[in-house]
Design a protein around this motif. Structure first.
Motif, PDB file in Angstrom:
ATOM      1  N   PHE A   1      -9.361   3.604  12.153  1.00  0.00           N
ATOM      2  CA  PHE A   1      -9.672   2.168  12.020  1.00  0.00           C
ATOM      3  C   PHE A   1     -10.068   1.683  13.398  1.00  0.00           C
ATOM      4  O   PHE A   1      -9.220   1.642  14.295  1.00  0.00           O
TER       5      PHE A   1
ATOM      6  N   ALA B   1      -5.557   6.493  12.771  1.00  0.00           N
ATOM      7  CA  ALA B   1      -4.355   6.215  11.968  1.00  0.00           C
ATOM      8  C   ALA B   1      -3.805   7.493  11.365  1.00  0.00           C
ATOM      9  O   ALA B   1      -2.595   7.685  11.273  1.00  0.00           O
TER      10      ALA B   1
ATOM     11  N   ASN C   1       7.250   3.706  13.205  1.00  0.00           N
ATOM     12  CA  ASN C   1       6.371   2.655  12.695  1.00  0.00           C
ATOM     13  C   ASN C   1       4.966   2.855  13.221  1.00  0.00           C
ATOM     14  O   ASN C   1       4.780   3.159  14.393  1.00  0.00           O
ATOM     15  N   GLY C   2       3.995   2.691  12.326  1.00  0.00           N
ATOM     16  CA  GLY C   2       2.607   2.837  12.737  1.00  0.00           C
ATOM     17  C   GLY C   2       2.149   4.272  12.848  1.00  0.00           C
ATOM     18  O   GLY C   2       1.035   4.547  13.315  1.00  0.00           O
ATOM     19  N   ALA C   3       2.971   5.234  12.398  1.00  0.00           N
ATOM     20  CA  ALA C   3       2.624   6.652  12.524  1.00  0.00           C
ATOM     21  C   ALA C   3       1.465   7.053  11.618  1.00  0.00           C
ATOM     22  O   ALA C   3       0.821   8.081  11.849  1.00  0.00           O
ATOM     23  N   GLY C   4       1.216   6.263  10.567  1.00  0.00           N
ATOM     24  CA  GLY C   4       0.118   6.589   9.661  1.00  0.00           C
ATOM     25  C   GLY C   4       0.567   6.997   8.269  1.00  0.00           C
ATOM     26  O   GLY C   4      -0.236   7.421   7.441  1.00  0.00           O
ATOM     27  N   LYS C   5       1.849   6.812   7.981  1.00  0.00           N
ATOM     28  CA  LYS C   5       2.404   7.273   6.710  1.00  0.00           C
ATOM     29  C   LYS C   5       1.787   6.546   5.512  1.00  0.00           C
ATOM     30  O   LYS C   5       1.343   7.169   4.548  1.00  0.00           O
ATOM     31  N   THR C   6       1.759   5.226   5.593  1.00  0.00           N
ATOM     32  CA  THR C   6       1.197   4.464   4.475  1.00  0.00           C
ATOM     33  C   THR C   6      -0.296   4.720   4.340  1.00  0.00           C
ATOM     34  O   THR C   6      -0.836   4.754   3.225  1.00  0.00           O
ATOM     35  N   THR C   7      -0.957   4.942   5.462  1.00  0.00           N
ATOM     36  CA  THR C   7      -2.389   5.266   5.391  1.00  0.00           C
ATOM     37  C   THR C   7      -2.602   6.584   4.639  1.00  0.00           C
ATOM     38  O   THR C   7      -3.563   6.714   3.861  1.00  0.00           O
TER      39      THR C   7
ATOM     40  N   TYR D   1      -8.324   4.138   0.396  1.00  0.00           N
ATOM     41  CA  TYR D   1      -9.261   4.430   1.479  1.00  0.00           C
ATOM     42  C   TYR D   1      -9.929   5.773   1.236  1.00  0.00           C
ATOM     43  O   TYR D   1      -9.334   6.656   0.635  1.00  0.00           O
TER      44      TYR D   1
ATOM     45  N   GLN E   1       5.276  -0.363  -0.404  1.00  0.00           N
ATOM     46  CA  GLN E   1       6.310  -0.731   0.569  1.00  0.00           C
ATOM     47  C   GLN E   1       6.836  -2.136   0.254  1.00  0.00           C
ATOM     48  O   GLN E   1       8.032  -2.357   0.242  1.00  0.00           O
TER      49      GLN E   1
ATOM     50  N   HIS F   1      12.549   5.748   5.670  1.00  0.00           N
ATOM     51  CA  HIS F   1      13.143   5.617   7.002  1.00  0.00           C
ATOM     52  C   HIS F   1      14.643   5.900   6.991  1.00  0.00           C
ATOM     53  O   HIS F   1      15.227   6.157   8.041  1.00  0.00           O
TER      54      HIS F   1
HETATM   55  P1  ATP Z   1       5.370   1.820   8.935  1.00  0.00           P
HETATM   56  O1  ATP Z   1       6.456   2.827   9.009  1.00  0.00           O
HETATM   57  O2  ATP Z   1       5.575   0.674   9.891  1.00  0.00           O
HETATM   58  O3  ATP Z   1       5.068   1.361   7.553  1.00  0.00           O
HETATM   59  P2  ATP Z   1       3.097   3.658   8.868  1.00  0.00           P
HETATM   60  O4  ATP Z   1       3.527   4.975   9.400  1.00  0.00           O
HETATM   61  O5  ATP Z   1       3.044   3.505   7.412  1.00  0.00           O
HETATM   62  O6  ATP Z   1       4.012   2.533   9.500  1.00  0.00           O
HETATM   63  P3  ATP Z   1       0.363   2.817   8.818  1.00  0.00           P
HETATM   64  O7  ATP Z   1       0.655   1.551   8.103  1.00  0.00           O
HETATM   65  O8  ATP Z   1      -0.269   3.906   8.052  1.00  0.00           O
HETATM   66  O9  ATP Z   1       1.693   3.358   9.514  1.00  0.00           O
HETATM   67  O10 ATP Z   1      -0.524   2.465  10.088  1.00  0.00           O
HETATM   68  C1  ATP Z   1      -1.047   3.451  10.989  1.00  0.00           C
HETATM   69  C2  ATP Z   1      -1.944   2.786  12.009  1.00  0.00           C
HETATM   70  O11 ATP Z   1      -3.152   2.371  11.383  1.00  0.00           O
HETATM   71  C3  ATP Z   1      -1.351   1.535  12.642  1.00  0.00           C
HETATM   72  O12 ATP Z   1      -1.749   1.485  13.975  1.00  0.00           O
HETATM   73  C4  ATP Z   1      -1.980   0.420  11.823  1.00  0.00           C
HETATM   74  O13 ATP Z   1      -2.070  -0.762  12.573  1.00  0.00           O
HETATM   75  C5  ATP Z   1      -3.364   1.002  11.518  1.00  0.00           C
HETATM   76  N1  ATP Z   1      -3.920   0.498  10.253  1.00  0.00           N
HETATM   77  C6  ATP Z   1      -3.455   0.755   9.020  1.00  0.00           C
HETATM   78  N2  ATP Z   1      -4.217   0.195   8.081  1.00  0.00           N
HETATM   79  C7  ATP Z   1      -5.212  -0.439   8.745  1.00  0.00           C
HETATM   80  C8  ATP Z   1      -6.343  -1.224   8.357  1.00  0.00           C
HETATM   81  N3  ATP Z   1      -6.596  -1.460   7.070  1.00  0.00           N
HETATM   82  N4  ATP Z   1      -7.122  -1.736   9.319  1.00  0.00           N
HETATM   83  C9  ATP Z   1      -6.865  -1.490  10.614  1.00  0.00           C
HETATM   84  N5  ATP Z   1      -5.841  -0.782  11.049  1.00  0.00           N
HETATM   85  C10 ATP Z   1      -5.007  -0.254  10.139  1.00  0.00           C
END
Ligand code: ATP
Length: 255
Positions: free
Chosen positions: A16, A21, A41-47, A56, A88, A212
């Motif tokens: 992104f 991500a 947090n922000g590791a990319g799991k939800t992505t 996506y 989530q 978590h």
């Molecule tokens: P958490 O444990 O906090 O839920 P996560 O591991 O699920 O975090 P993601 O939500 O996948 O992390 O986010 C990974 C990175 O990608 C982060 O830096 C987030 O800001 C970025 N990101 C995720 N979705 C988007 C998007 N649609 N547009 C821009 N950046 C995004």
């Protein structure tokens, strides 16, 4: 293991803007496994979940479900193939009853347009009935049967999470992605959740979850994948992950 390979993810990447991500993630999940994805947090799991469910499209990499490439498919077709998820942040229809929320998961299975019109109503009713029976069974399994006719908004948080899981299962999917299922649950609810996830596995479902709560993760996972800043840093058995120096530094040490 000789079990069927259900999900295979190869070199999955998604960027992104300037943020990687998800950066070259690989996953191999066999039928009947309970697999966790952990990381800060922000590791990319939800992505990763958003890529697996077609929300996506990956920049690079491939996703195979039962040997079939699915990374180009839209979300609804991925549900048809057999992958469903929870979110989530719980997404229930608050002004619908618990059982109606579960039944929402079944609607995509209605293909009445293929039927002769005289058959349509009859067949449709029968299918509807079967779905109601199935939904009630799911609610019984979740010990939510007594709340069947309540509005979703009136349920405690832990129960709302369970309704969301029931809705995902009601789609007919066999691979269920759970995004932080234990979030907001008290210890008793977490214990029940673990029991329920094991029951699902025994029923033939495969579970991939982001979580978590390390007591949940370490207790029920067959294997764990760890990602940090989009990159895979480790994968293995719970005890291997718990003792992995890099994982402790990146994540577990801070918990
Ligand atoms: P958490 O444990 O906090 O839920 P996560 O591991 O699920 O975090 P993601 O939500 O996948 O992390 O986010 C990974 C990175 O990608 C982060 O830096 C987030 O800001 C970025 N990101 C995720 N979705 C988007 C998007 N649609 N547009 C821009 N950046 C995004």
């Amino acid at each position: 293991s000789t079990e069927e390979m259900l999900l295979e993810v190869k070199n999955l990447s998604k960027q992104f803007g300037g943020i990687k991500a998800v950066d070259n993630v690989n996953l191999q999940i066999r039928k009947g496994e309970i697999i966790s994805v952990i990381g800060p947090n922000g590791a990319g799991k939800t992505t990763v979940f958003n890529l697996l469910t077609g929300i996506y499209k990956p920049d690079h990499g491939e996703i195979y479900f039962r040997g079939e490439a699915i990374h180009h498919l839209p979300p609804i077709e991925i549900v048809h193939k057999g992958i469903a998820r929870t979110f989530q942040n719980i997404r229930l229809f608050h002004d619908m009853r618990v059982i109606e929320n579960v039944l929402v998961g079944t609607h995509h299975r209605t293909k009445y347009t293929f039927l002769d019109s005289s058959l349509r109503t009859k067949r449709f009713r029968k299918e509807e009935d079967e779905r109601v029976v199935q939904a009630i069974r799911l609610l019984q399994l979740l010990k939510l049967d007594h709340r069947r006719d309540e509005y979703a908004a009136n349920l405690p948080y832990g129960d709302q999470r369970k309704v969301e899981i029931a809705r995902a299962i009601a789609t007919g999917a066999k691979l269920i992605l759970l995004d932080e299922p234990a979030a907001g649950m008290n210890p008793q609810e977490s214990l029940e959740l673990m029991g329920f996830i094991r029951e699902l596995r025994d029923m033939g479902y495969t579970i991939l979850m982001i979580e978590h709560d390390m007591s949940v993760v370490m207790n029920i996972s067959d294997r764990i994948y760890v990602i940090d800043h989009g990159k895979p840093i480790a994968d293995g058995l719970p005890k291997e992950i718990a003792n992995n120096k890099e994982v402790i530094e990146a994540y577990l040490g801070g918990l």
